[in-house]
Scaffold this motif. Structure first.
Motif, PDB file in Angstrom:
ATOM      1  N   LEU A 115     -70.311   8.590 -17.392  1.00 57.73           N
ATOM      2  CA  LEU A 115     -69.171   7.780 -17.573  1.00 57.73           C
ATOM      3  C   LEU A 115     -68.014   7.318 -16.839  1.00 57.73           C
ATOM      4  O   LEU A 115     -67.198   8.240 -16.732  1.00 57.73           O
ATOM      5  N   HIS A 116     -69.623   7.693 -15.722  1.00 60.99           N
ATOM      6  CA  HIS A 116     -68.282   7.444 -14.459  1.00 60.99           C
ATOM      7  C   HIS A 116     -69.224   6.240 -13.929  1.00 60.99           C
ATOM      8  O   HIS A 116     -70.048   6.276 -12.851  1.00 60.99           O
ATOM      9  N   GLY A 117     -67.680   6.047 -12.470  1.00 58.21           N
ATOM     10  CA  GLY A 117     -68.047   4.935 -11.646  1.00 58.21           C
ATOM     11  C   GLY A 117     -67.342   3.485 -11.646  1.00 58.21           C
ATOM     12  O   GLY A 117     -67.169   3.555 -12.998  1.00 58.21           O
ATOM     13  N   ILE A 157     -63.102  11.367 -13.792  1.00 59.16           N
ATOM     14  CA  ILE A 157     -62.577  12.240 -12.979  1.00 59.16           C
ATOM     15  C   ILE A 157     -61.714  12.151 -11.598  1.00 59.16           C
ATOM     16  O   ILE A 157     -61.615  10.473 -11.008  1.00 59.16           O
ATOM     17  N   THR A 158     -60.930  12.554 -11.202  1.00 54.52           N
ATOM     18  CA  THR A 158     -59.445  12.051 -10.279  1.00 54.52           C
ATOM     19  C   THR A 158     -59.208  13.323  -9.341  1.00 54.52           C
ATOM     20  O   THR A 158     -59.917  14.069  -9.249  1.00 54.52           O
ATOM     21  N   PRO A 159     -58.275  12.580  -8.431  1.00 51.42           N
ATOM     22  CA  PRO A 159     -58.536  13.006  -7.315  1.00 51.42           C
ATOM     23  C   PRO A 159     -57.427  14.529  -7.684  1.00 51.42           C
ATOM     24  O   PRO A 159     -57.302  15.021  -7.078  1.00 51.42           O
ATOM     25  N   LEU A 180     -72.702  12.117  -9.468  1.00 51.92           N
ATOM     26  CA  LEU A 180     -71.473  12.416  -8.502  1.00 51.92           C
ATOM     27  C   LEU A 180     -71.363  11.089  -8.088  1.00 51.92           C
ATOM     28  O   LEU A 180     -69.937  10.353  -7.706  1.00 51.92           O
ATOM     29  N   ALA A 181     -71.891  11.268  -6.688  1.00 55.36           N
ATOM     30  CA  ALA A 181     -71.801  10.076  -5.449  1.00 55.36           C
ATOM     31  C   ALA A 181     -72.445   8.708  -6.329  1.00 55.36           C
ATOM     32  O   ALA A 181     -71.344   8.024  -5.345  1.00 55.36           O
TER      33      ALA A 181
END
Length: 871
Positions: free
Chosen positions: A441-443, A451-453, A484-485
């Motif tokens: 769910l990230h990308g 994922i936000t600042p 995450l990376a």
């Protein structure tokens, strides 16, 4: 010798290594001096009721190994050797083996069963030993139960070893009748029922015709379902194994039985012993696998007369299936996170739940959310862990829209749990679930970022802190950081993790130095994550990546200095060297990708190459592979300057190309030779004789794994591109090899998916070779040397176009070769292309392709062809 065989076989199992080695040597000599007498005396030993069980078992094992081997070429030799034996000797051995099936000693019977099946695998395809199945079936009516048991076991092994097309349907029917009778409740002896149930498992592949007949199929299914209720746990387990196999082999025949299957499996999962319950869950996992495959292949758009309809069994079973699986999640074992091979009800249930989510997508979410909400805050750790596991399991399958809002609420909770939960199991599963959130769910493809600042600093802080936790938790935290990376890989310069780069790298390096980093794969995970963080980093952190080089070099240097290691320490050392070489490879690729850093990297190149050459001197296959790949990266980064390393490196390249046993090393070396050709261009010329000789040897060897052959052909292309017209002297060797491989790979009729995939790899390798050769000779006065080969190449392109089973990669390379041929040979090719059967159709098909790479190649080829024709 035959007289002493018993003693020698017992000595070969002695604890005293001198006695053992002497006995093994005697057996080897006996086998070499007189194979017939050797095999006869082994079968005699196995048959000897007065002989010790240990010598009988070993005799059977040696006999079995004289008939079969894992490596294809060795297996072929053994088959030929058996077929060449004297018929009388073979008959004597086979008669002897069939008699052993009546032996009162279980081990002797079981060993004989396996040997009989190995001989059948050799002889039945040759139309030899036609009476075997008949004589086994006549044993079924024998009175002693142990004879019946041994015969059913033999039939089971026979079905495992022999391919179905070798046995005619009449015999298949008789085998199935015998097996099903042996399984039925009327059979009083449990050993017989168990042997029959296990035999059915192997015979299912033979039962295509029987499963197409409603009455026969109903009967088989009834007997199998009844066997799942046997009082004997082994029989129940074996019966469920049959059902698992039926659910994938005969998926399209399951509909009438699915309700009964659900009832039986639900009862087993809730009430039966673990080995049985695990198989009952496996059955639903297996149905998920089938439906996932069908839905992927057909993209869900079924017409009424679709060949492979999806029956949506999982969707229909959802309301009952999901609660059953959620219950299993609460049956964890205390220390399952520490044992790498652990497998239990909770893990099987979670795995199945994950497959269900991939099968039905969004529909699973409302069924699982109440369980999560109810259990996630409970005081009992099992409930918290089960809720977390359920959540992590359903993250792949449902659409991001369906999950994003839930994940946004859950994320904070998870980060707190990972920091504060008192229980290590809960932390382990929480870190795993975070990894799954970041993976799916990230990308760049997900519209609403999770994922936000605002939350990124907290996420990184928690993950880095968890890296100091117990090894199993730290390993999962590394995994979460990895994804995450990876999610920021395509983002360009504005990656939110850039400000934390130094801190992350520092933490990962300190994890690799932990005393307990050997547990739970922690050290490996830390290096893999470090590699990913480096690979996805931006230009802003290039200077810090450069600082990593001496650090990793020092670590590698330390592993080379270690002396007097035990074999266990040596293995760990090799593993660490492999990880460090892999890390240097990623760093080198990163720094070699842009000019300023490439220049800065050059200062380390000599030292790095020196270290890699020392690693080769250690002689370990895995390390060899990692170091070789890293050298490919150095060649790419240093370009023409790489020439200075060739005198030292060449002997290791040669060793890699000769490494048939560890064929991955050979394949990697072939790839690196390509990298070196691209880096050095024509300065590679002095080494080409040696390299080409070795590559041609590799191709003509029947010992080398087939997967290495496509890259070798591509490598011909790399060499030709590098040395241009100097490739002339290799044409007479390389072209016939390419031609015969092209003929083999042109037609795939009747091949299975795996074979078609391999054929396409082979075609692509051959085409890359042709492409490199044409481009290498372009504008040289020697191009006319290639004219005689053009008709064959065009014919190859025609035939693979006609087969209609090219994948996109081959299509792009093939249309490229057509363009290269026209471009290099000009008017000499024009008339040939006009004569070609399908060039025009093929070109038009590629010009209208959706794939822009194919389209681009085709447009270029079209120009080259029109130039060649208009000359």
């Amino acid at each position: 010798m035959a007289m002493e065989v018993t003693q020698v076989l017992l000595n070969a199992q002695s604890v005293d290594s001198t006695v053992r080695k002497h006995a093994e040597e005697s057996l080897r000599q006996f086998q070499e001096q007189n194979l017939s007498v050797f095999l006869l005396s082994l079968s005699g030993e196995l048959a000897g009721e007065d002989k010790p069980v240990d010598s009988r078992k070993l005799a059977g094992l040696i006999l079995k190994n004289a008939l079969d081997a894992k490596e294809q070429h060795r297996k072929y030799e053994l088959v030929q050797r058996w077929l060449a034996l004297d018929v009388g000797v073979k008959t004597q051995i086979k008669t002897c083996l069939l008699q052993i099936l009546s032996s009162p000693v279980p081990d002797a019977r079981s060993t004989a069963s396996q040997v009989i099946a190995k001989i059948a695998a050799i002889e039945l395809p040759q139309k030899q030993w036609p009476e075997l199945i008949g004589s086994l079936l006549s044993n079924i009516h024998q009175v002693p139960a142990h004879v019946k048991q041994a015969t059913l076991e033999t039939l089971g092994y026979l079905c495992e070893e022999v391919s179905p097309d070798v046995v005619d349907q009449d015999q298949v029917n008789k085998i199935l009748t015998a097996v099903i009778q042996g399984m039925s409740g009327n059979e009083g002896n449990n050993d017989v029922r168990l042997a029959a149930t296990r035999a059915l498992y192997n015979a299912l592949g033979f039962a295509q015709a029987n499963f197409s007949n409603d009455m026969e199929r109903d009967y088989i299914m009834r007997v199998v379902c009844e066997a799942t209720l046997s009082p004997d746990v082994k029989i129940r387990q074996a019966a469920f194994e049959c059902l698992v196999s039926i659910s994938s082999t005969y998926y399209e025949k399951l509909a009438p039985y699915i309700q009964d299957i659900f009832n039986i499996t639900a009862k087993a999962v809730r009430e039966d012993e673990e080995p049985v319950a695990l198989q009952a869950i496996e059955l639903w996992s297996s149905i998920c696998d089938e439906e996932i495959d069908i839905l992927e292949e057909y993209g869900g758009d079924f017409t009424a007369d679709s060949d492979v309809p999806c029956y949506y069994f999982i969707k229909q079973a959802l309301p009952a299936l999901v609660p059953m699986l959620l219950e299993t999640l609460l049956k964890q074992e205390e220390d399952q996170d520490l044992d790498e091979g652990a497998w239990n009800l909770a893990m099987a249930g979670g795995t199945c739940l994950g497959l269900v989510a991939r099968t039905v997508g969004d529909d699973i979410v409302p069924l699982v959310m109440p369980f999560i909400e109810e259990n996630i805050t409970k005081s009992e750790w099992r409930q918290r862990e089960a809720a977390t596991y359920a959540f992590g399991s359903i993250l792949e399958g449902p659409s991001p829209d369906k999950l994003t809002s839930i994940v946004n609420v859950a994320l904070n909770f998870m980060l707190t749990a990972l920091t504060n939960d008192p229980n290590s199991h809960v932390k382990d599963t929480t870190a795993w679930t975070l990894g799954r959130i970041f993976e799916f769910l990230h990308g760049s493809t997900v519209e609403t970022p999770i994922i936000t600042p605002a939350n990124c600093p907290q996420i990184i802080r928690v993950l880095l802190q968890s890296m100091n936790d117990a090894p199993n938790v730290a390993e999962k935290a590394c995994g979460a950081l990895y994804f995450l990376a990876q999610g920021y890989e395509d983002i360009g310069s504005a990656s939110p993790i850039t400000p934390y780069f130094q801190e992350i790298v520092k933490s990962l390096l300190s994890v690799t130095d932990r005393e307990d980093a050997g547990e739970s794969r922690l050290r490996t995970a830390a290096y893999e994550t470090l590699n990913e963080v480096v690979r996805c980093s931006t230009d802003e952190t290039a200077a810090m990546v450069l600082q990593l080089v001496p650090i990793i070099m020092t670590k590698l240097h330390q592993t080379l200095e270690a002396e007097k290691l035990s074999s266990d320490e040596r293995e760990k050392q090799n593993e660490l060297q492999g990880l460090l070489c892999g890390c240097l490879q990623v760093i080198t690729q990163k720094l070699g990708a842009s000019e300023p850093t490439q220049y800065a990297f050059m200062q380390f190149a000599d030292q790095i190459m020196n270290l890699f050459l020392r690693v080769f001197a250690c002689r370990s296959a895995t390390v060899h592979e990692e170091a070789m790949l890293a050298i490919g990266a150095v060649a790419h980064a240093t370009g023409p300057d790489f020439a200075k390393y060739m005198p030292e490196l060449y002997k290791y390249l040669e060793m890699g190309l000769q490494n048939f046993e560890e064929y991955q090393v050979c394949a990697v070396t072939v790839g690196v030779v390509g990298d070196i050709c691209r880096a050095l261009e024509d300065t590679v010329l002095p080494y080409c004789d040696g390299i080409m000789t070795q590559l041609l040897k590799d191709l003509s060897s029947n010992q080398l794994h087939r997967s290495v052959k496509p890259p070798i052909f591509s490598c011909f292309g790399d060499i030709a591109l590098a040395i241009g017209e100097n490739f002339e002297k290799y044409l007479m060797y390389a072209m016939p090899m390419l031609q015969s491989a092209a003929e083999l790979s042109a037609h795939t009729s009747g091949a299975d998916d795996e074979m078609i995939e391999y054929t396409n790899l082979l075609r692509n390798g051959i085409l890359e070779a042709y492409s490199g050769i044409f481009q290498g000779f372009k504008n040289s006065p020697k191009t006319q040397l290639l004219i005689p080969y053009a008709p064959h190449i065009l014919q190859f392109l025609d035939s693979i176009y006609m087969e209609k089973d090219m994948d996109d990669v081959v299509m792009k390379t093939a249309i490229g070769v057509l363009g290269d041929l026209a471009d290099t040979l000009g008017s000499n090719a024009g008339s040939l292309i006009q004569l070609s059967l399908s060039c025009k159709e093929f070109l038009n098909e590629c010009l209208s392709s959706d794939d822009h790479l194919i389209k681009e190649s085709a447009e270029w080829a079209k120009m080259a062809i029109s130039r060649a024709i208009s000359v």
